[in-house]
Design a protein around this motif. Structure first.
Motif, PDB file in Angstrom:
ATOM      1  N   ALA A  86      20.716   5.867  -1.950  1.00 16.94           N
ATOM      2  CA  ALA A  86      20.692   7.122  -2.494  1.00 16.94           C
ATOM      3  C   ALA A  86      19.304   7.431  -3.183  1.00 16.94           C
ATOM      4  O   ALA A  86      18.725   6.472  -3.761  1.00 16.94           O
ATOM      5  CB  ALA A  86      22.028   7.171  -3.037  1.00 16.94           C
ATOM      6  N   SER A  87      18.999   8.745  -3.115  1.00 15.44           N
ATOM      7  CA  SER A  87      17.977   9.318  -3.705  1.00 15.44           C
ATOM      8  C   SER A  87      18.111   8.916  -5.307  1.00 15.44           C
ATOM      9  O   SER A  87      16.980   8.704  -5.834  1.00 15.44           O
ATOM     10  CB  SER A  87      17.872  10.854  -3.527  1.00 15.44           C
ATOM     11  N   ALA A  88      19.222   9.026  -5.621  1.00 13.37           N
ATOM     12  CA  ALA A  88      19.249   8.740  -7.486  1.00 13.37           C
ATOM     13  C   ALA A  88      19.010   7.268  -7.674  1.00 13.37           C
ATOM     14  O   ALA A  88      18.507   6.981  -8.900  1.00 13.37           O
ATOM     15  CB  ALA A  88      20.572   9.028  -7.695  1.00 13.37           C
ATOM     16  N   GLU A  89      18.934   6.354  -6.662  1.00 15.24           N
ATOM     17  CA  GLU A  89      18.686   5.220  -6.878  1.00 15.24           C
ATOM     18  C   GLU A  89      17.109   4.914  -6.787  1.00 15.24           C
ATOM     19  O   GLU A  89      16.514   3.824  -7.299  1.00 15.24           O
ATOM     20  CB  GLU A  89      19.468   4.257  -6.135  1.00 15.24           C
ATOM     21  N   VAL A  90      16.380   5.961  -6.433  1.00 15.14           N
ATOM     22  CA  VAL A  90      15.055   5.236  -6.204  1.00 15.14           C
ATOM     23  C   VAL A  90      14.315   5.638  -7.591  1.00 15.14           C
ATOM     24  O   VAL A  90      14.136   6.625  -8.201  1.00 15.14           O
ATOM     25  CB  VAL A  90      14.349   6.558  -5.147  1.00 15.14           C
ATOM     26  N   ALA A  91      13.567   4.480  -7.907  1.00 19.62           N
ATOM     27  CA  ALA A  91      12.491   4.521  -8.993  1.00 19.62           C
ATOM     28  C   ALA A  91      11.173   4.911  -8.614  1.00 19.62           C
ATOM     29  O   ALA A  91      10.469   5.667  -9.635  1.00 19.62           O
ATOM     30  CB  ALA A  91      12.556   3.105  -9.717  1.00 19.62           C
ATOM     31  N   ALA A  92      10.738   4.651  -7.543  1.00 21.35           N
ATOM     32  CA  ALA A  92       9.420   5.069  -7.265  1.00 21.35           C
ATOM     33  C   ALA A  92       9.075   4.705  -5.706  1.00 21.35           C
ATOM     34  O   ALA A  92       9.926   4.186  -5.187  1.00 21.35           O
ATOM     35  CB  ALA A  92       8.282   4.248  -7.905  1.00 21.35           C
ATOM     36  N   VAL A  93       8.079   5.720  -5.194  1.00 26.91           N
ATOM     37  CA  VAL A  93       7.805   5.531  -3.667  1.00 26.91           C
ATOM     38  C   VAL A  93       6.355   5.082  -3.781  1.00 26.91           C
ATOM     39  O   VAL A  93       5.466   5.673  -4.592  1.00 26.91           O
ATOM     40  CB  VAL A  93       7.976   6.911  -3.093  1.00 26.91           C
ATOM     41  N   HIS A  94       6.034   4.192  -2.945  1.00 29.45           N
ATOM     42  CA  HIS A  94       4.519   3.649  -2.673  1.00 29.45           C
ATOM     43  C   HIS A  94       4.176   3.921  -1.345  1.00 29.45           C
ATOM     44  O   HIS A  94       4.875   3.572  -0.355  1.00 29.45           O
ATOM     45  CB  HIS A  94       4.598   2.289  -3.351  1.00 29.45           C
ATOM     46  N   VAL A  95       2.980   4.638  -1.079  1.00 29.40           N
ATOM     47  CA  VAL A  95       2.593   4.924   0.430  1.00 29.40           C
ATOM     48  C   VAL A  95       1.109   4.489   0.243  1.00 29.40           C
ATOM     49  O   VAL A  95       0.375   4.801  -0.689  1.00 29.40           O
ATOM     50  CB  VAL A  95       2.854   6.338   0.609  1.00 29.40           C
ATOM     51  N   ASP A  96       0.656   4.091   1.611  1.00 31.44           N
ATOM     52  CA  ASP A  96      -0.798   3.918   1.859  1.00 31.44           C
ATOM     53  C   ASP A  96      -1.683   5.138   1.641  1.00 31.44           C
ATOM     54  O   ASP A  96      -1.091   6.256   1.993  1.00 31.44           O
ATOM     55  CB  ASP A  96      -0.881   3.279   3.238  1.00 31.44           C
ATOM     56  N   LEU A  97      -2.742   5.111   1.162  1.00 32.21           N
ATOM     57  CA  LEU A  97      -3.645   6.302   1.113  1.00 32.21           C
ATOM     58  C   LEU A  97      -4.402   6.219   2.722  1.00 32.21           C
ATOM     59  O   LEU A  97      -4.353   5.391   3.439  1.00 32.21           O
ATOM     60  CB  LEU A  97      -4.548   6.105   0.353  1.00 32.21           C
ATOM     61  N   ALA A  98      -5.104   7.327   2.786  1.00 35.69           N
ATOM     62  CA  ALA A  98      -5.694   7.446   4.174  1.00 35.69           C
ATOM     63  C   ALA A  98      -6.773   6.420   4.407  1.00 35.69           C
ATOM     64  O   ALA A  98      -6.943   5.870   5.628  1.00 35.69           O
ATOM     65  CB  ALA A  98      -6.505   8.900   4.182  1.00 35.69           C
ATOM     66  N   GLY A  99      -7.353   5.943   3.410  1.00 37.25           N
ATOM     67  CA  GLY A  99      -8.459   5.003   3.701  1.00 37.25           C
ATOM     68  C   GLY A  99      -8.034   3.696   4.201  1.00 37.25           C
ATOM     69  O   GLY A  99      -8.761   2.775   4.740  1.00 37.25           O
ATOM     70  N   ALA A 100      -6.717   3.402   4.019  1.00 36.48           N
ATOM     71  CA  ALA A 100      -6.045   1.986   4.488  1.00 36.48           C
ATOM     72  C   ALA A 100      -5.614   2.196   5.864  1.00 36.48           C
ATOM     73  O   ALA A 100      -5.206   1.080   6.569  1.00 36.48           O
ATOM     74  CB  ALA A 100      -4.986   1.660   3.752  1.00 36.48           C
ATOM     75  N   VAL A 101      -5.602   3.265   6.538  1.00 37.64           N
ATOM     76  CA  VAL A 101      -5.057   3.426   7.876  1.00 37.64           C
ATOM     77  C   VAL A 101      -5.416   2.399   9.061  1.00 37.64           C
ATOM     78  O   VAL A 101      -4.705   1.862   9.728  1.00 37.64           O
ATOM     79  CB  VAL A 101      -5.255   4.897   8.315  1.00 37.64           C
ATOM     80  N   ASP A 102      -6.953   2.330   9.219  1.00 36.38           N
ATOM     81  CA  ASP A 102      -7.505   1.398  10.028  1.00 36.38           C
ATOM     82  C   ASP A 102      -7.119   0.007   9.849  1.00 36.38           C
ATOM     83  O   ASP A 102      -6.755  -0.699  10.577  1.00 36.38           O
ATOM     84  CB  ASP A 102      -9.086   1.452  10.080  1.00 36.38           C
ATOM     85  N   LEU A 103      -7.009  -0.533   8.534  1.00 35.75           N
ATOM     86  CA  LEU A 103      -6.574  -1.887   8.000  1.00 35.75           C
ATOM     87  C   LEU A 103      -5.027  -1.800   8.303  1.00 35.75           C
ATOM     88  O   LEU A 103      -4.727  -3.138   9.202  1.00 35.75           O
ATOM     89  CB  LEU A 103      -6.495  -1.951   6.662  1.00 35.75           C
ATOM     90  N   VAL A 104      -4.479  -1.101   8.231  1.00 36.12           N
ATOM     91  CA  VAL A 104      -2.846  -1.246   8.629  1.00 36.12           C
ATOM     92  C   VAL A 104      -2.740  -1.242   9.878  1.00 36.12           C
ATOM     93  O   VAL A 104      -1.862  -2.002  10.583  1.00 36.12           O
ATOM     94  CB  VAL A 104      -1.901   0.029   7.785  1.00 36.12           C
ATOM     95  N   ARG A 105      -3.260  -0.459  10.780  1.00 37.45           N
ATOM     96  CA  ARG A 105      -3.286  -0.561  12.128  1.00 37.45           C
ATOM     97  C   ARG A 105      -3.414  -1.756  12.869  1.00 37.45           C
ATOM     98  O   ARG A 105      -2.877  -2.279  13.695  1.00 37.45           O
ATOM     99  CB  ARG A 105      -4.286   0.626  12.859  1.00 37.45           C
ATOM    100  N   ALA A 106      -4.701  -2.374  12.481  1.00 41.07           N
ATOM    101  CA  ALA A 106      -4.937  -3.424  12.678  1.00 41.07           C
ATOM    102  C   ALA A 106      -4.191  -4.595  12.586  1.00 41.07           C
ATOM    103  O   ALA A 106      -3.544  -5.623  13.304  1.00 41.07           O
ATOM    104  CB  ALA A 106      -6.311  -3.913  12.278  1.00 41.07           C
ATOM    105  N   ALA A 107      -3.316  -4.635  11.186  1.00 37.73           N
ATOM    106  CA  ALA A 107      -2.470  -5.395  10.702  1.00 37.73           C
ATOM    107  C   ALA A 107      -1.092  -5.431  11.664  1.00 37.73           C
ATOM    108  O   ALA A 107      -0.471  -6.410  11.691  1.00 37.73           O
ATOM    109  CB  ALA A 107      -2.346  -5.419   9.322  1.00 37.73           C
ATOM    110  N   VAL A 108      -0.734  -4.208  11.666  1.00 41.33           N
ATOM    111  CA  VAL A 108       0.591  -3.995  12.668  1.00 41.33           C
ATOM    112  C   VAL A 108       0.254  -4.716  14.046  1.00 41.33           C
ATOM    113  O   VAL A 108       1.512  -5.610  14.315  1.00 41.33           O
ATOM    114  CB  VAL A 108       0.698  -2.357  12.959  1.00 41.33           C
ATOM    115  N   ASP A 109      -0.834  -4.891  14.420  1.00 40.80           N
ATOM    116  CA  ASP A 109      -1.058  -5.502  15.976  1.00 40.80           C
ATOM    117  C   ASP A 109      -1.385  -7.154  15.737  1.00 40.80           C
ATOM    118  O   ASP A 109      -0.956  -7.668  16.566  1.00 40.80           O
ATOM    119  CB  ASP A 109      -2.490  -4.999  16.570  1.00 40.80           C
ATOM    120  N   ALA A 110      -1.540  -7.518  14.366  1.00 40.91           N
ATOM    121  CA  ALA A 110      -1.548  -8.930  14.139  1.00 40.91           C
ATOM    122  C   ALA A 110      -0.473  -9.549  13.276  1.00 40.91           C
ATOM    123  O   ALA A 110      -0.399 -10.720  13.488  1.00 40.91           O
ATOM    124  CB  ALA A 110      -2.884  -9.042  13.301  1.00 40.91           C
ATOM    125  N   VAL A 111       0.289  -8.900  12.897  1.00 46.70           N
ATOM    126  CA  VAL A 111       1.306  -9.419  11.898  1.00 46.70           C
ATOM    127  C   VAL A 111       2.295 -10.441  12.901  1.00 46.70           C
ATOM    128  O   VAL A 111       2.616 -11.766  12.129  1.00 46.70           O
ATOM    129  CB  VAL A 111       2.259  -8.560  11.239  1.00 46.70           C
TER     130      VAL A 111
END
Length: 177
Positions: A115-140
């Protein structure tokens, strides 16, 4: 217990709209006794960071599944998300048979959701990580099977820090992306 839930932006949108977010297979990551025992040094924060990184790695798999299914976020399909939540200990089952930091939510009536009330924090990649993440998704998957080059690619993405957001910032975060 503090859990680190792997997620995607699509899942965050569900959290914002419904006040609950599904936890895929009820699986999350935490600083479990088995994880703590496996480290001879390090404080609680450092050990929690290990569990956090496992959730970030699992987020790569979720992103790959969304991309493959044609259900990825329309504008930002390659942003890892980890949601930090606090839930009662008695609603968490340790799963050392899967890995030292793996836990499963066991919530009568709530299923595999938080539930929303249980959320302590949200962590999200910044735009600069998108290319690294795209490559990692293909490689994981290859990395999981022992491909050293693929593991380096995944490691590059995991080295990119996720930005921290307070739960009250979620509506603004999603509207400003």
């Amino acid at each position: 217990m503090r859990l680190f839930v792997p997620a995607t932006l699509t899942m965050l949108e569900t959290l914002l709209e419904d006040g609950r977010m599904p936890v895929r297979s009820g699986t999350a990551f935490a600083a479990t006794p088995a994880l703590v025992e496996s480290y001879s040094e390090g404080d609680a924060e450092e050990i929690e960071h290990v569990a956090f990184l496992e959730a970030a790695r699992a987020s790569l798999r979720l992103l790959g599944g969304e991309v493959d299914a044609g259900a990825a976020h329309a504008t930002h399909p390659y942003r890892r998300v980890v949601v930090s939540v606090d839930v009662p200990d008695d609603e968490v089952v340790l799963r050392p048979d899967l890995d030292t930091s793996v836990v499963r939510l066991d919530r009568p009536g709530a299923g595999g959701t938080v539930a929303s009330a249980e959320v302590a924090a949200v962590h999200v990649d910044l735009a600069g990580a998108v290319d690294l993440v795209r490559a990692a998704v293909d490689a994981v998957d290859r990395a999981d099977l022992g491909d050293e080059d693929a593991e380096l690619t995944v490691g590059d993405a995991l080295d990119a820090d996720l930005a921290w957001y307070d739960p009250v910032e979620l509506p603004f975060l999603l509207s400003l992306l």
